[in-house]
Design a protein around this motif. Sequence first.
Motif, PDB file in Angstrom:
ATOM      1  N   ALA A 127       0.836  -1.201   0.000  1.00 16.35           N
ATOM      2  CA  ALA A 127       0.000   0.000   0.000  1.00 16.35           C
ATOM      3  C   ALA A 127       0.869   1.249   0.000  1.00 16.35           C
ATOM      4  O   ALA A 127       0.567   2.227  -0.677  1.00 16.35           O
ATOM      5  CB  ALA A 127      -0.944  -0.012   1.197  1.00 16.35           C
ATOM      6  N   GLY A 128       1.970   1.202   0.751  1.00 16.35           N
ATOM      7  CA  GLY A 128       2.895   2.333   0.781  1.00 16.35           C
ATOM      8  C   GLY A 128       3.473   2.619  -0.599  1.00 16.35           C
ATOM      9  O   GLY A 128       3.512   3.767  -1.038  1.00 16.35           O
ATOM     10  N   LEU A 130       2.126   2.155  -3.304  1.00 17.44           N
ATOM     11  CA  LEU A 130       1.065   2.682  -4.168  1.00 17.44           C
ATOM     12  C   LEU A 130       0.703   4.119  -3.786  1.00 17.44           C
ATOM     13  O   LEU A 130      -0.254   4.685  -4.313  1.00 17.44           O
ATOM     14  CB  LEU A 130      -0.166   1.787  -4.097  1.00 17.44           C
ATOM     15  CG  LEU A 130       0.029   0.432  -4.801  1.00 17.44           C
ATOM     16  CD1 LEU A 130      -1.025  -0.559  -4.354  1.00 17.44           C
ATOM     17  CD2 LEU A 130      -0.018   0.618  -6.309  1.00 17.44           C
ATOM     18  N   GLY A 131       1.453   4.682  -2.835  1.00 19.27           N
ATOM     19  CA  GLY A 131       1.266   6.095  -2.529  1.00 19.27           C
ATOM     20  C   GLY A 131       0.487   6.389  -1.260  1.00 19.27           C
ATOM     21  O   GLY A 131       0.173   7.546  -0.991  1.00 19.27           O
ATOM     22  N   ALA A 132       0.163   5.347  -0.479  1.00 17.81           N
ATOM     23  CA  ALA A 132      -0.634   5.595   0.726  1.00 17.81           C
ATOM     24  C   ALA A 132       0.270   5.968   1.898  1.00 17.81           C
ATOM     25  O   ALA A 132       1.149   5.199   2.261  1.00 17.81           O
ATOM     26  CB  ALA A 132      -1.451   4.358   1.075  1.00 17.81           C
ATOM     27  N   PRO A 133       0.047   7.157   2.500  1.00 18.20           N
ATOM     28  CA  PRO A 133       0.797   7.504   3.710  1.00 18.20           C
ATOM     29  C   PRO A 133       0.362   6.587   4.865  1.00 18.20           C
ATOM     30  O   PRO A 133      -0.721   5.998   4.790  1.00 18.20           O
ATOM     31  CB  PRO A 133       0.405   8.953   3.977  1.00 18.20           C
ATOM     32  CG  PRO A 133      -0.875   9.162   3.243  1.00 18.20           C
ATOM     33  CD  PRO A 133      -0.874   8.219   2.087  1.00 18.20           C
ATOM     34  N   PRO A 134       1.194   6.476   5.918  1.00 20.37           N
ATOM     35  CA  PRO A 134       0.916   5.495   6.978  1.00 20.37           C
ATOM     36  C   PRO A 134      -0.505   5.530   7.536  1.00 20.37           C
ATOM     37  O   PRO A 134      -1.117   4.482   7.739  1.00 20.37           O
ATOM     38  CB  PRO A 134       1.943   5.865   8.056  1.00 20.37           C
ATOM     39  CG  PRO A 134       3.079   6.453   7.297  1.00 20.37           C
ATOM     40  CD  PRO A 134       2.470   7.162   6.121  1.00 20.37           C
ATOM     41  N   TRP A 135      -1.077   6.708   7.759  1.00 23.55           N
ATOM     42  CA  TRP A 135      -2.419   6.736   8.359  1.00 23.55           C
ATOM     43  C   TRP A 135      -3.473   6.188   7.404  1.00 23.55           C
ATOM     44  O   TRP A 135      -4.450   5.574   7.814  1.00 23.55           O
ATOM     45  CB  TRP A 135      -2.779   8.142   8.865  1.00 23.55           C
ATOM     46  CG  TRP A 135      -2.911   9.181   7.781  1.00 23.55           C
ATOM     47  CD1 TRP A 135      -1.918   9.932   7.253  1.00 23.55           C
ATOM     48  CD2 TRP A 135      -4.116   9.570   7.097  1.00 23.55           C
ATOM     49  NE1 TRP A 135      -2.416  10.763   6.272  1.00 23.55           N
ATOM     50  CE2 TRP A 135      -3.758  10.570   6.152  1.00 23.55           C
ATOM     51  CE3 TRP A 135      -5.457   9.171   7.183  1.00 23.55           C
ATOM     52  CZ2 TRP A 135      -4.692  11.167   5.317  1.00 23.55           C
ATOM     53  CZ3 TRP A 135      -6.384   9.780   6.338  1.00 23.55           C
ATOM     54  CH2 TRP A 135      -6.003  10.761   5.419  1.00 23.55           C
ATOM     55  N   ARG A 136      -3.247   6.385   6.094  1.00 27.52           N
ATOM     56  CA  ARG A 136      -4.224   5.819   5.149  1.00 27.52           C
ATOM     57  C   ARG A 136      -4.026   4.324   4.983  1.00 27.52           C
ATOM     58  O   ARG A 136      -4.966   3.597   4.731  1.00 27.52           O
ATOM     59  CB  ARG A 136      -4.133   6.534   3.793  1.00 27.52           C
ATOM     60  CG  ARG A 136      -4.550   7.985   3.898  1.00 27.52           C
ATOM     61  CD  ARG A 136      -4.765   8.598   2.533  1.00 27.52           C
ATOM     62  NE  ARG A 136      -6.124   8.365   2.041  1.00 27.52           N
ATOM     63  CZ  ARG A 136      -6.551   8.756   0.853  1.00 27.52           C
ATOM     64  NH1 ARG A 136      -5.717   9.364   0.027  1.00 27.52           N
ATOM     65  NH2 ARG A 136      -7.791   8.524   0.475  1.00 27.52           N
ATOM     66  N   VAL A 137      -2.770   3.869   5.109  1.00 26.12           N
ATOM     67  CA  VAL A 137      -2.523   2.425   5.108  1.00 26.12           C
ATOM     68  C   VAL A 137      -3.304   1.801   6.258  1.00 26.12           C
ATOM     69  O   VAL A 137      -3.972   0.775   6.104  1.00 26.12           O
ATOM     70  CB  VAL A 137      -1.020   2.117   5.264  1.00 26.12           C
ATOM     71  CG1 VAL A 137      -0.792   0.620   5.423  1.00 26.12           C
ATOM     72  CG2 VAL A 137      -0.232   2.641   4.075  1.00 26.12           C
ATOM     73  N   THR A 140      -7.179   1.943   5.421  1.00 25.77           N
ATOM     74  CA  THR A 140      -7.703   1.206   4.265  1.00 25.77           C
ATOM     75  C   THR A 140      -7.259  -0.257   4.240  1.00 25.77           C
ATOM     76  O   THR A 140      -7.886  -1.073   3.583  1.00 25.77           O
ATOM     77  CB  THR A 140      -7.256   1.857   2.937  1.00 25.77           C
ATOM     78  OG1 THR A 140      -5.825   1.914   2.910  1.00 25.77           O
ATOM     79  CG2 THR A 140      -7.799   3.261   2.791  1.00 25.77           C
ATOM     80  N   ILE A 141      -6.163  -0.586   4.917  1.00 27.15           N
ATOM     81  CA  ILE A 141      -5.651  -1.960   4.867  1.00 27.15           C
ATOM     82  C   ILE A 141      -5.682  -2.613   6.260  1.00 27.15           C
ATOM     83  O   ILE A 141      -6.385  -3.602   6.476  1.00 27.15           O
ATOM     84  CB  ILE A 141      -4.203  -2.008   4.323  1.00 27.15           C
ATOM     85  CG1 ILE A 141      -4.106  -1.274   2.985  1.00 27.15           C
ATOM     86  CG2 ILE A 141      -3.717  -3.453   4.221  1.00 27.15           C
ATOM     87  CD1 ILE A 141      -4.902  -1.891   1.861  1.00 27.15           C
ATOM     88  N   PRO A 144      -9.418  -2.597   8.239  1.00 30.30           N
ATOM     89  CA  PRO A 144     -10.404  -3.540   7.672  1.00 30.30           C
ATOM     90  C   PRO A 144      -9.994  -5.001   7.838  1.00 30.30           C
ATOM     91  O   PRO A 144     -10.833  -5.847   8.133  1.00 30.30           O
ATOM     92  CB  PRO A 144     -10.457  -3.168   6.187  1.00 30.30           C
ATOM     93  CG  PRO A 144      -9.919  -1.798   6.090  1.00 30.30           C
ATOM     94  CD  PRO A 144      -8.976  -1.615   7.232  1.00 30.30           C
TER      95      PRO A 144
ATOM     96  N   HIS B  73       5.931   6.065   0.153  1.00 22.52           N
ATOM     97  CA  HIS B  73       4.656   6.542  -0.389  1.00 22.52           C
ATOM     98  C   HIS B  73       4.782   7.868  -1.130  1.00 22.52           C
ATOM     99  O   HIS B  73       3.835   8.296  -1.791  1.00 22.52           O
ATOM    100  CB  HIS B  73       3.590   6.621   0.713  1.00 22.52           C
ATOM    101  CG  HIS B  73       3.848   7.658   1.751  1.00 22.52           C
ATOM    102  ND1 HIS B  73       4.626   7.425   2.862  1.00 22.52           N
ATOM    103  CD2 HIS B  73       3.421   8.929   1.857  1.00 22.52           C
ATOM    104  CE1 HIS B  73       4.659   8.506   3.602  1.00 22.52           C
ATOM    105  NE2 HIS B  73       3.947   9.444   3.020  1.00 22.52           N
ATOM    106  N   PHE B  87      -4.745  -6.856  -2.226  1.00 19.25           N
ATOM    107  CA  PHE B  87      -5.460  -6.678  -0.972  1.00 19.25           C
ATOM    108  C   PHE B  87      -6.662  -7.617  -0.945  1.00 19.25           C
ATOM    109  O   PHE B  87      -7.567  -7.487  -1.769  1.00 19.25           O
ATOM    110  CB  PHE B  87      -5.892  -5.221  -0.813  1.00 19.25           C
ATOM    111  CG  PHE B  87      -4.740  -4.256  -0.939  1.00 19.25           C
ATOM    112  CD1 PHE B  87      -3.574  -4.452  -0.192  1.00 19.25           C
ATOM    113  CD2 PHE B  87      -4.792  -3.180  -1.800  1.00 19.25           C
ATOM    114  CE1 PHE B  87      -2.507  -3.584  -0.301  1.00 19.25           C
ATOM    115  CE2 PHE B  87      -3.724  -2.300  -1.918  1.00 19.25           C
ATOM    116  CZ  PHE B  87      -2.581  -2.510  -1.167  1.00 19.25           C
ATOM    117  N   ASN B 103      -3.056   8.556  -4.413  1.00 18.56           N
ATOM    118  CA  ASN B 103      -2.300   9.677  -4.959  1.00 18.56           C
ATOM    119  C   ASN B 103      -3.200  10.845  -5.341  1.00 18.56           C
ATOM    120  O   ASN B 103      -2.726  11.832  -5.901  1.00 18.56           O
ATOM    121  CB  ASN B 103      -1.496   9.226  -6.176  1.00 18.56           C
ATOM    122  CG  ASN B 103      -0.352   8.312  -5.786  1.00 18.56           C
ATOM    123  OD1 ASN B 103       0.526   8.704  -5.027  1.00 18.56           O
ATOM    124  ND2 ASN B 103      -0.382   7.075  -6.247  1.00 18.56           N
TER     125      ASN B 103
END
Lengths: 231, 228
Positions: A127-128, A130-137, A140-141, A144, B73, B87, B103
């Motif tokens: 996820a990282g 793919l551009g996701a910063p830690p809080w969004r990781v 979203t991952i 869930p 990221h 996922f 992004n």
Amino acid sequence: MFDISPTEWTAIQLSLRVAAVATLVATPLAVALAWLLARREFWGKSLLDALVHLPLVLPPVVTGYLLLLTFGRRGLVGAFLADHFGIVLAFRWTGAALACGIMAFPLLVRPIRLSIEAVDHRLEQAAGTLGAPPWRVFLTITLPLAMPGVLAGMVLGFAKAIGEFGATITFVSNIPGETQTISSAIYSLIQTPDGDRAALRLVVVSIVIALAALVGSEWFARRASKRLHGN
Amino acid sequence: MLRVDVSKQLGEFSVEVSFASEGRVTGLFGASGAGKTSLINMIAGLLRPDRGIIAVDGEALDDTAGGLHVPAHRRRIGYVFQDARLFPHLDVRQNLDYGRRMNRLAEDPALQARVTDLLDIGGLLDRRPGRLSGGERQRVALGRALLAQPRLLLLDEPLGSLDEERKVEILPYLERLRDEASVPMVYVSHDAGEMRRLATQVVMLRRGRVIAFGGPEVLPSTAANPAG
């Protein structure tokens, strides 16, 4: 036998409200702490871990008394809350929720931590990239995928909060209509002559609530894991 | 253009690698234990070098002298892992869309259509990863990385977990990707045949050091074993 009196209803409703509020407020904190314990290394981590588990091993009356010393009207935090925000916890139902929340906390943290640890760290790395910063990781991952554990923790915490007695009665006493939960109502009833039948009714009610919680959590967990594994 | 000049100590093992590649597909070639994955993880930003510089198109992403380390990221570097790492709680469509959402890129149906056509994954969109074959999973992982619109695409033995039949199924997609998509790639493999088909430049690694660098002609003949 099943004529539930208004006092008993009040106790049942109060128990449900106290346990629900305790669980809902404690859950985000438990998730944050569980994540910290599962995914981060820091100084004092084992001390924090021990502190979280303390209510599980301390005599509940000790926890209740400590709450009274801290959050009572003359307690350090209690006086501050009362003077600046007009919030009083001692001998109020909100205080019961605080006591139940603290007693239930370790039971919430444990399954959530285990389920976060079980989330494949390599998915978070993916996820990282793919551009996701830690809080969004996390949102979203990790969260869930850890959801079955979060739900299990919530049910366990709710059940504990419904049954909590020692810390609650020490901190907020046993005032009908304000702090008298099912547990303290049963306690009062078995001390009263002719209270047996009413006590039994509440015993049946608590069994029904506990069973419903267990069946419900089983159902949630099965649904969640089905959703996760996508079959 | 990719410039790498790094060293990293990993227990008993150390990686000390320096090269600059202009190639459309830079192959990192070597046996397992040669340091290929550590190197590609450093390029991705998942592993921090002890010393050195990593730069893409002149922009430094790691520069230990200046204390610079751009986190993964923020690198806009796509990564296709050997084990796909789709996922499991999202369906193929959501997996493909993940990078665009993270992004904050605008939706681009034309690009989406191009990538799903290129990889033949249009028929899989509503499936969960648990219901995909190994080859399908790898194609979706490729699509997912591409749709995040990276400036560099890293592929770590993307065929490594597949049997011969599946490899033959995927290789043409990788060739199409090289020829049609305008993203430069770093391709990691221990298979000389794969390298010969895909790479335009080859970095040959052994025990954490570069032992040869050049065009595909530096590769050992197909009959020989990969460099050990």
